[in-house]
Motif scaffolding. Sequence first.
Motif, PDB file in Angstrom:
ATOM      1  N   THR A  52     -11.026  -9.637 -10.926  1.00 45.76           N
ATOM      2  CA  THR A  52      -9.740  -9.804 -10.062  1.00 45.76           C
ATOM      3  C   THR A  52     -10.241 -10.178  -8.788  1.00 45.76           C
ATOM      4  N   GLU A  54      -9.753  -8.662  -6.270  1.00 43.04           N
ATOM      5  CA  GLU A  54     -10.150  -7.423  -5.377  1.00 43.04           C
ATOM      6  C   GLU A  54     -11.573  -6.980  -5.945  1.00 43.04           C
ATOM      7  N   LEU A  56     -12.297  -6.388  -9.204  1.00 44.54           N
ATOM      8  CA  LEU A  56     -12.348  -5.340 -10.078  1.00 44.54           C
ATOM      9  C   LEU A  56     -12.291  -5.968 -11.725  1.00 44.54           C
ATOM     10  N   ALA A  61      -8.351  -2.758 -12.943  1.00 44.77           N
ATOM     11  CA  ALA A  61      -7.058  -2.862 -12.471  1.00 44.77           C
ATOM     12  C   ALA A  61      -5.862  -2.510 -13.077  1.00 44.77           C
ATOM     13  N   MET A  66      -5.557   3.579 -11.344  1.00 44.09           N
ATOM     14  CA  MET A  66      -4.999   2.494 -10.410  1.00 44.09           C
ATOM     15  C   MET A  66      -3.774   2.595 -10.072  1.00 44.09           C
ATOM     16  N   ARG A  70      -3.129   2.943  -6.556  1.00 48.78           N
ATOM     17  CA  ARG A  70      -2.733   1.742  -5.611  1.00 48.78           C
ATOM     18  C   ARG A  70      -1.889   1.095  -6.583  1.00 48.78           C
ATOM     19  N   GLU A  72       0.193  -1.116  -6.387  1.00 47.14           N
ATOM     20  CA  GLU A  72       0.415  -2.567  -6.099  1.00 47.14           C
ATOM     21  C   GLU A  72      -0.607  -3.448  -6.632  1.00 47.14           C
ATOM     22  N   VAL A  73      -2.039  -2.797  -6.776  1.00 43.18           N
ATOM     23  CA  VAL A  73      -2.802  -3.542  -7.501  1.00 43.18           C
ATOM     24  C   VAL A  73      -2.510  -3.784  -9.074  1.00 43.18           C
ATOM     25  N   SER A  74      -2.225  -2.672  -9.675  1.00 44.26           N
ATOM     26  CA  SER A  74      -1.778  -2.836 -11.041  1.00 44.26           C
ATOM     27  C   SER A  74      -0.553  -3.714 -11.392  1.00 44.26           C
ATOM     28  N   TRP A  75       0.394  -3.355 -10.379  1.00 40.39           N
ATOM     29  CA  TRP A  75       1.468  -4.267 -10.779  1.00 40.39           C
ATOM     30  C   TRP A  75       1.300  -5.770 -10.462  1.00 40.39           C
ATOM     31  N   LYS A  76       0.568  -5.996  -9.531  1.00 43.12           N
ATOM     32  CA  LYS A  76       0.087  -7.416  -9.181  1.00 43.12           C
ATOM     33  C   LYS A  76      -0.162  -8.163 -10.479  1.00 43.12           C
ATOM     34  N   TYR A  77      -1.261  -7.389 -11.227  1.00 44.10           N
ATOM     35  CA  TYR A  77      -1.821  -8.374 -12.502  1.00 44.10           C
ATOM     36  C   TYR A  77      -0.964  -8.059 -13.666  1.00 44.10           C
TER      37      TYR A  77
END
Length: 263
Positions: A52, A54, A56, A61, A66, A70, A72-77
Motif C-alpha cells: 500500500t 503506507e 504495508l 492494512a 490496524m 489507525r 483511517e488506514v484500514s478504512w482507506k483500503y
Amino acid sequence: MYRDHPDPELDRVATLLARAQRILFITGAGISADSGLPTYRGIGGLYHERLTAEGLTIEEALSGEMMALRPEVSWKYIAEIEANCRGARPNAAHRLIAALEQEKPMVCVLTQNVDGLHADAGSRNLIEMHGTVHRLRCDDCMNARRVADYAGLQIPPECPRCGGIMRPDIVLFGEQLPQRALERLEHVLQQQLDLVISIGTTSVFPYIAGPVVWAAQDGVPTVEINPGDTEVSSIVRHRLRMTASEALRALWDRTHPSEAAEG
C-alpha cells in the motif's frame, strides 16, 4: 444446451444433486468471479504482490490491530476495494443455489465471501463466516446499520449513537471467527447431510476444508467445482473442472430438463 454434450461426471453429480435433500454448499471467491470480482484473497485481489502507499502489506492494512490503532488506514483500503467491487450483481451460480433452497428441505451456504451476493440472490440459510461489507458496527456501543454501498459515506464513519468509529462487520486479518457462525456450521453438520459441494475456494482454511474432509470420511458424497487444484481436490468423490456458473447451469439443465437454465 449442456444436455447436447454428454459428460458422465456431470451426469453423476446431477443425479446426486437431484436426490439430495440436505445440501451444504461451501463457496469462496471463485463463485463471484463471473460477477466481476477478483479471486485472489476475495476482495483483496487488488493488492496482489504490491504494498500500500503506507508501505504495508494488505494483510497489515486490513488487520484488526490496524483498525483499532489507525482506523483511517484500514478504512482507506476497505473503501477502495468496495468502490472497485460496487455494482456487482449475483451471477447464475448464486441464483441457482438460492433456487435450490426453495426446492429442498435444507440447503445451506457456508461462504468466505464478504460481498453479500448470496444474500442478494435470495439465499437465506446463509453462514457468512467472514461477515459482510454491507453491515457496519460500532464496537463501543454495539450499534449496527446496513448500507447498500459506501457511496457518500464519511471515511471513517462515525457512529450516530455514540460518536465512535464504525467498522465493516467483517473478519479482518488476525481476528477470531464469529462464534455464532461457527455454532451454526456445527448445527448444520449434525443434520445428516446428503451432499457437500465446494465451489470456487482453494480450501486453505481448516474451517472451509474441514466439512469436506468430514463428509468424505463419513461417506457423504462430496463434489468440488473449481478449474484448478485445491487442498481438497484429492479428497472429494467428484470433481468438475469448471467455473461456478458453467457448472451450476449445466447441473440445473440436467436436474430441470423442462426449464431453461437461468442467466
